[in-house]
Design a protein around this motif. Structure first.
Motif, PDB file in Angstrom:
ATOM      1  N   GLU A 143     122.522  26.702  78.044  1.00 40.74           N
ATOM      2  CA  GLU A 143     121.419  27.410  78.552  1.00 40.74           C
ATOM      3  C   GLU A 143     121.274  27.475  80.110  1.00 40.74           C
ATOM      4  OE1 GLU A 143     117.650  25.592  77.029  1.00 40.74           O
ATOM      5  OE2 GLU A 143     116.640  26.314  78.503  1.00 40.74           O
ATOM      6  N   MET A 144     121.844  26.142  80.715  1.00 38.07           N
ATOM      7  CA  MET A 144     121.873  26.135  82.109  1.00 38.07           C
ATOM      8  C   MET A 144     123.114  26.494  82.816  1.00 38.07           C
ATOM      9  SD  MET A 144     120.504  22.603  82.938  1.00 38.07           S
ATOM     10  CE  MET A 144     118.550  22.176  83.121  1.00 38.07           C
ATOM     11  N   THR A 197     115.807  25.927  95.309  1.00 39.53           N
ATOM     12  CA  THR A 197     115.552  24.628  95.794  1.00 39.53           C
ATOM     13  C   THR A 197     116.461  24.016  96.908  1.00 39.53           C
ATOM     14  OG1 THR A 197     117.119  23.584  94.224  1.00 39.53           O
ATOM     15  CG2 THR A 197     114.772  24.089  93.356  1.00 39.53           C
ATOM     16  N   LYS A 233     114.160   6.332  75.646  1.00 44.29           N
ATOM     17  CA  LYS A 233     113.273   6.830  74.495  1.00 44.29           C
ATOM     18  C   LYS A 233     111.869   7.354  75.162  1.00 44.29           C
ATOM     19  CE  LYS A 233     111.821   5.420  70.005  1.00 44.29           C
ATOM     20  NZ  LYS A 233     111.484   4.141  69.159  1.00 44.29           N
ATOM     21  N   PHE A 234     111.072   6.622  75.776  1.00 45.39           N
ATOM     22  CA  PHE A 234     109.846   6.924  76.406  1.00 45.39           C
ATOM     23  C   PHE A 234     109.783   7.524  77.817  1.00 45.39           C
ATOM     24  CE2 PHE A 234     109.005   4.018  72.978  1.00 45.39           C
ATOM     25  CZ  PHE A 234     108.344   5.010  72.048  1.00 45.39           C
ATOM     26  N   GLY A 235     111.030   7.266  78.476  1.00 53.37           N
ATOM     27  CA  GLY A 235     110.993   7.859  79.893  1.00 53.37           C
ATOM     28  C   GLY A 235     111.007   9.168  80.144  1.00 53.37           C
ATOM     29  N   GLU A 236     110.467   9.583  81.395  1.00 55.54           N
ATOM     30  CA  GLU A 236     110.290  11.052  81.514  1.00 55.54           C
ATOM     31  C   GLU A 236     111.429  11.391  82.252  1.00 55.54           C
ATOM     32  OE1 GLU A 236     106.240  12.908  82.416  1.00 55.54           O
ATOM     33  OE2 GLU A 236     105.943  10.880  83.111  1.00 55.54           O
ATOM     34  N   TYR A 237     111.931  12.620  82.017  1.00 52.22           N
ATOM     35  CA  TYR A 237     112.954  13.116  82.453  1.00 52.22           C
ATOM     36  C   TYR A 237     112.810  14.144  83.632  1.00 52.22           C
ATOM     37  CZ  TYR A 237     116.081  10.732  79.356  1.00 52.22           C
ATOM     38  OH  TYR A 237     116.702   9.816  78.577  1.00 52.22           O
ATOM     39  N   GLU A 238     113.674  13.982  84.912  1.00 54.19           N
ATOM     40  CA  GLU A 238     113.179  14.545  86.056  1.00 54.19           C
ATOM     41  C   GLU A 238     114.285  15.957  85.903  1.00 54.19           C
ATOM     42  OE1 GLU A 238     113.742  13.881  90.473  1.00 54.19           O
ATOM     43  OE2 GLU A 238     112.483  12.446  89.631  1.00 54.19           O
ATOM     44  N   TRP A 239     115.284  15.897  85.122  1.00 58.91           N
ATOM     45  CA  TRP A 239     116.343  16.879  85.017  1.00 58.91           C
ATOM     46  C   TRP A 239     116.984  16.443  83.980  1.00 58.91           C
ATOM     47  CZ3 TRP A 239     121.685  17.455  85.303  1.00 58.91           C
ATOM     48  CH2 TRP A 239     122.052  18.861  85.309  1.00 58.91           C
ATOM     49  N   VAL A 240     117.522  17.587  83.091  1.00 59.83           N
ATOM     50  CA  VAL A 240     118.341  17.333  81.925  1.00 59.83           C
ATOM     51  C   VAL A 240     119.329  18.543  81.824  1.00 59.83           C
ATOM     52  CG1 VAL A 240     118.413  16.913  79.147  1.00 59.83           C
ATOM     53  CG2 VAL A 240     116.462  16.308  80.648  1.00 59.83           C
ATOM     54  N   LYS A 300     113.016   9.611  85.620  1.00 64.25           N
ATOM     55  CA  LYS A 300     112.074   9.198  86.325  1.00 64.25           C
ATOM     56  C   LYS A 300     111.944   7.685  86.014  1.00 64.25           C
ATOM     57  CE  LYS A 300     107.396   9.730  87.906  1.00 64.25           C
ATOM     58  NZ  LYS A 300     107.516   9.432  89.259  1.00 64.25           N
ATOM     59  N   LEU A 308     108.163  17.747  86.232  1.00 64.82           N
ATOM     60  CA  LEU A 308     108.884  16.961  86.973  1.00 64.82           C
ATOM     61  C   LEU A 308     110.049  17.737  87.665  1.00 64.82           C
ATOM     62  CD1 LEU A 308     109.340  13.511  85.284  1.00 64.82           C
ATOM     63  CD2 LEU A 308     107.758  14.079  87.214  1.00 64.82           C
ATOM     64  N   ASP A 309     110.363  19.106  87.130  1.00 64.17           N
ATOM     65  CA  ASP A 309     111.369  19.661  87.834  1.00 64.17           C
ATOM     66  C   ASP A 309     110.776  20.554  89.021  1.00 64.17           C
ATOM     67  OD1 ASP A 309     109.884  21.227  86.333  1.00 64.17           O
ATOM     68  OD2 ASP A 309     111.782  22.298  85.559  1.00 64.17           O
ATOM     69  N   LYS A 320     120.976  21.081  79.983  1.00 63.28           N
ATOM     70  CA  LYS A 320     120.897  21.697  78.978  1.00 63.28           C
ATOM     71  C   LYS A 320     122.250  22.615  78.829  1.00 63.28           C
ATOM     72  CE  LYS A 320     116.097  20.969  78.556  1.00 63.28           C
ATOM     73  NZ  LYS A 320     114.880  21.933  78.470  1.00 63.28           N
ATOM     74  N   TYR A 346     109.171  28.030  92.832  1.00 63.37           N
ATOM     75  CA  TYR A 346     109.543  26.371  93.163  1.00 63.37           C
ATOM     76  C   TYR A 346     108.621  25.859  94.163  1.00 63.37           C
ATOM     77  CZ  TYR A 346     112.062  22.940  95.857  1.00 63.37           C
ATOM     78  OH  TYR A 346     112.607  21.836  96.476  1.00 63.37           O
ATOM     79  N   THR A 373     109.010  15.224  77.152  1.00 65.42           N
ATOM     80  CA  THR A 373     109.615  14.703  78.478  1.00 65.42           C
ATOM     81  C   THR A 373     111.031  15.184  78.648  1.00 65.42           C
ATOM     82  OG1 THR A 373     110.400  12.718  77.119  1.00 65.42           O
ATOM     83  CG2 THR A 373     108.199  12.522  78.343  1.00 65.42           C
ATOM     84  N   PRO A 412     108.751  11.940  73.556  1.00 63.13           N
ATOM     85  CA  PRO A 412     107.322  11.722  73.834  1.00 63.13           C
ATOM     86  C   PRO A 412     106.610  13.433  74.142  1.00 63.13           C
ATOM     87  CG  PRO A 412     108.115  10.030  74.821  1.00 63.13           C
ATOM     88  CD  PRO A 412     109.325  10.757  74.336  1.00 63.13           C
ATOM     89  N   ARG A 426     117.771  20.462  95.943  1.00 63.09           N
ATOM     90  CA  ARG A 426     117.020  19.229  95.631  1.00 63.09           C
ATOM     91  C   ARG A 426     117.297  18.194  94.950  1.00 63.09           C
ATOM     92  NH1 ARG A 426     111.547  18.347  96.756  1.00 63.09           N
ATOM     93  NH2 ARG A 426     111.592  16.123  97.469  1.00 63.09           N
ATOM     94  N   SER A 473     113.841  22.392  83.030  1.00 63.82           N
ATOM     95  CA  SER A 473     114.856  21.358  83.190  1.00 63.82           C
ATOM     96  C   SER A 473     114.363  19.945  83.293  1.00 63.82           C
ATOM     97  CB  SER A 473     115.772  21.979  84.322  1.00 63.82           C
ATOM     98  OG  SER A 473     114.899  21.999  85.597  1.00 63.82           O
ATOM     99  N   GLY A 474     113.105  19.947  83.625  1.00 58.07           N
ATOM    100  CA  GLY A 474     112.397  18.594  83.616  1.00 58.07           C
ATOM    101  C   GLY A 474     111.296  18.307  82.651  1.00 58.07           C
ATOM    102  N   GLY A 475     110.898  17.264  82.548  1.00 57.90           N
ATOM    103  CA  GLY A 475     109.889  16.830  81.586  1.00 57.90           C
ATOM    104  C   GLY A 475     108.413  17.519  82.281  1.00 57.90           C
TER     105      GLY A 475
END
Lengths: 328, 352
Positions: free
Chosen positions: B342-343, B117, B330-337, B324, A238-239, B339, A257, A196, A178, B257, A218-220
């Motif tokens: 890249e990461m 963090t 599908k529609f959830g918001e990610y706080e951290w993914v 989160k 959100l990150d 990658k 941050y 997101t 989304p 964090r 890293s976050g939405g």
């Protein structure tokens, strides 16, 4: 407190109800809130400037109150199922709304009984199934009547109220998650969208193709805004980071941050790197506001070289001269 | 052609002389090995003048001979190393107390890139954020954990046993057969029955390979990769089966964090008051973003000595994403993914 607030060029609202200001030039962040009486009810959901001189900040909270930064209180009227409401930068009485199962509507605040423009849903798909709506963010394209929206079903739509067609005149898709936020850069023809999963892409508004993507998140994404005059885009989410990318080489310029999950963000009109020179501020600011209306690639190319300190004036004067020439 | 060849030869000579110099320095360290290498160099010299100059073992075409040469090279290197070590040790002993302090070996952990963090325990804002987050009800003692453990549909083999053994580790946990139910429809039912966690073990070819840990009633959800699962039966020197006492929980190295959030998530799986009679400890040890789980029983043999016994199972987790809200991929918001490429481009940067 007053001194530090004048320094800040980026404003952010967090999920914990803290209003944050960041001075990019000094690499400092300030909290403008009494940390002893925080509550999640005061979650900041919307930010905008109260007046054109940018001395007042309006803060919309989740419990339905609007706080001005000088602690005056007012009422906030809530509409149903509206996730986003945006005011047109050129016509202050025009407002666009949209939400889940609530398509794009453009309202004229002088005649609030009926919407000026109501978007029609997309055509049914090849299985003759209805396609759901979910407008997540709206923006007015300057210099035209067009409105660009992004949806929870990873689509970007451009609507044109001046044409008889009520369905989008351009449909584009980005990614598979989304889209949550969008912003129009000062140099036209593109739109920056964030989703997101923490991906931000620049889409071309003529064909709907991806021009480039911004990395490092890293976050939405929750908030996204392009600077009104410089080729930079600020994003938060959100990150818990504020990130400022350059739109030209798409490189990460600043990263701050800020400890809480961030909901929204607002850039000041003045130069980002400007360390908040209070004296003589009004002059250059006005110049930039003028430019925001007439977006022309040449002008922006000239704008890049805006530096700090005394040198700064000369390129701006050049720009003004160029403008004059054009008007002639 | 001639012009191109000439510089090549020169280069070769230069390299040769370099390698010779190296040999000389080696002579200074170890006499026996130095002589050997010299001999070798002499035998190689006619070869190098015609062929590409640097000699490497991998260029030998005869496999047997190549193997032999390689072994020899290895032996030599080891010999030199040992000699150097002996020499250093002797020097240290000769110096006695005046010896310089031993060098700390460089590891990618102690060379870690500073993460801004990293949680400062005195930070008011972070404390407030953590004090009012989704886990605050557990940490304030308002709720007791109740965990539902299930698997992907139709579990086979090790996954079933793994779930059973996890249930013995986590008190007040219930294992349910998935029955092909959609997770999004299971979650409201779990909330109605006062579950605080739903744990889903995914498998691939009968081997558990993923875990979704969803805190209820309103998130967050963590997706983990599960690797190197060792069940109780496969463990050596294992203790008797665990008792039903509440174990103690050790969380190691969750400093950033994000790490704090994940640590709190693991802590909230277990009841807050450990029963020390059981002498059981569950450990979540984070090292280089991998979380190692171990389950032990300890005993105090006397005032100084402690014995520990592993009870199993053991497994390793790696965080893939933190979302989160409850499970909604599908529609959830990610706080951290995570990658990849890249990461983790910087090996010294860690996320947890």
């Amino acid at each position: 407190m007053g001194d530090s607030s004048r320094l800040c060029s980026v404003w952010l609202g967090s999920e914990t109800g803290i209003l944050k200001g960041v001075s990019v030039a000094r690499k400092q962040a300030f909290n403008f809130c009494n940390t002893s009486r925080l509550s999640r009810d005061q979650e900041v959901r919307a930010l905008c400037w109260g007046d054109p001189a940018e001395s007042e900040l309006l803060v919309g909270c989740v419990d339905g109150t609007v706080l001005t930064f000088s602690t005056e209180k007012g009422a906030f009227t809530d509409m149903e199922n509206v996730t986003r409401m945006r005011q047109s930068p050129t016509h202050a009485h025009r407002v666009a709304t949209g939400g889940k199962e609530n398509g794009l509507k453009i309202w004229d605040l002088e005649r609030p009984e009926e919407a000026v423009f109501t978007a029609k849903n997309l055509r049914d798909d090849w299985l003759d199934l209805r396609r759901p709506h979910w407008v997540r963010d709206v923006a007015f394209i300057p210099d035209s009547d067009k409105v660009v929206t992004c949806t929870g079903y990873h689509q970007v739509h451009v609507f044109d109220p001046s044409s008889p067609q009520r369905r989008p005149v351009l449909e584009a898709e980005y990614g598979e998650y989304p889209l949550t936020a969008l912003s129009l850069p000062a140099s036209g023809n593109t739109v920056a969208v964030g989703n997101t999963h923490g991906q931000i892409a620049l889409l071309d508004l003529r064909k709907g193709l991806v021009r480039g993507s911004l990395k490092g998140l890293s976050g939405g994404v929750r908030g996204l805004q392009c600077h009104p005059s410089q080729p930079v885009v600020a994003s938060c989410g959100l990150d818990r980071f504020l990130r400022i990318h350059s739109l030209e080489d798409r490189r990460l310029q600043h990263k701050v941050y800020l400890k809480s999950r961030l909901n929204c963000l607002l850039l000041a009109n003045r130069d980002l790197e400007d360390a908040g020179g209070v004296a003589g501020e009004a002059g250059p600011q006005e110049v930039k506001e003028e430019e925001a209306e007439g977006s022309d690639d040449e002008v922006w190319d000239a704008m890049e070289r805006v530096g700090e300190g005394p040198k700064r004036r000369t390129p701006e004067e050049e720009v003004v001269q160029k403008k004059k020439r054009k008007r002639d | 052609m001639d012009i191109t060849e000439v510089p090549l030869n020169q280069d070769g000579k230069g390299k040769k002389s370099k390698s010779k110099r190296k040999n000389v320095s080696q002579e200074g360290n170890g006499e026996g090995s130095g002589v050997e290498t010299k001999e070798k160099m002499e035998t190689n010299q006619p070869v190098t003048s015609t062929f590409p100059p640097t000699f490497s073992v991998s260029e030998i075409k005869n496999k047997q001979r190549r193997h032999f040469m390689f072994m020899k090279l290895k032996q030599e290197k080891r010999k030199q190393k040992m000699q150097l070590r002996k020499k250093r040790k002797k020097e240290r002993e000769a110096l006695g107390d005046k010896a310089p302090p031993k060098e700390v070996p460089k590891t990618i952990e102690n060379q870690r890139v500073y993460d801004e963090t990293t949680v400062d325990p005195e930070d008011e804002e972070v404390a407030f954020d953590e004090g009012t987050d989704e886990f605050s009800a557990y940490f304030n003692g308002l709720t007791n954990p109740k965990v539902l453990i299930t698997t992907s549909d139709r579990p086979r083999g090790r996954t079933v046993r793994f779930c059973e053994q996890l249930a013995t580790v986590i008190p007040s946990s219930h294992v349910y057969y998935r029955r092909g139910l959609a997770l999004k429809r299971v979650i409201p039912q779990c909330v109605a029955r006062n579950f605080t966690y739903i744990m889903v073990i995914n498998e691939d070819r009968k081997v558990p390979n993923g875990m979704v840990l969803c805190h209820l009633p309103d998130g967050p959800t963590a997706h983990f990769k599960v690797s190197s699962v060792r069940l109780r039966k496969e463990m050596k020197r294992r203790g008797k089966d665990p008792t039903e006492h509440h174990p103690e929980v050790i969380l190691n190295n969750f400093s950033t964090r994000l790490g704090h959030g994940i640590g709190r998530m693991f802590a909230a799986l277990f009841p807050q008051s450990p029963q020390f009679v059981g002498r059981q400890v569950a450990t979540f040890h984070n090292q280089r973003d991998f979380v190692f789980f171990r389950f032990h029983r300890y005993i105090f043999k006397n005032e100084k000595k402690v014995g520990i016994q592993e009870l199993g199972p053991r497994f390793t987790l790696k965080l893939r994403a933190l979302q989160k809200g409850t499970f909604d991929s599908k529609f959830g918001e990610y706080e951290w993914v995570l990658k990849r490429h890249e990461m983790d481009a910087c090996r010294r940067k860690f996320q947890l």
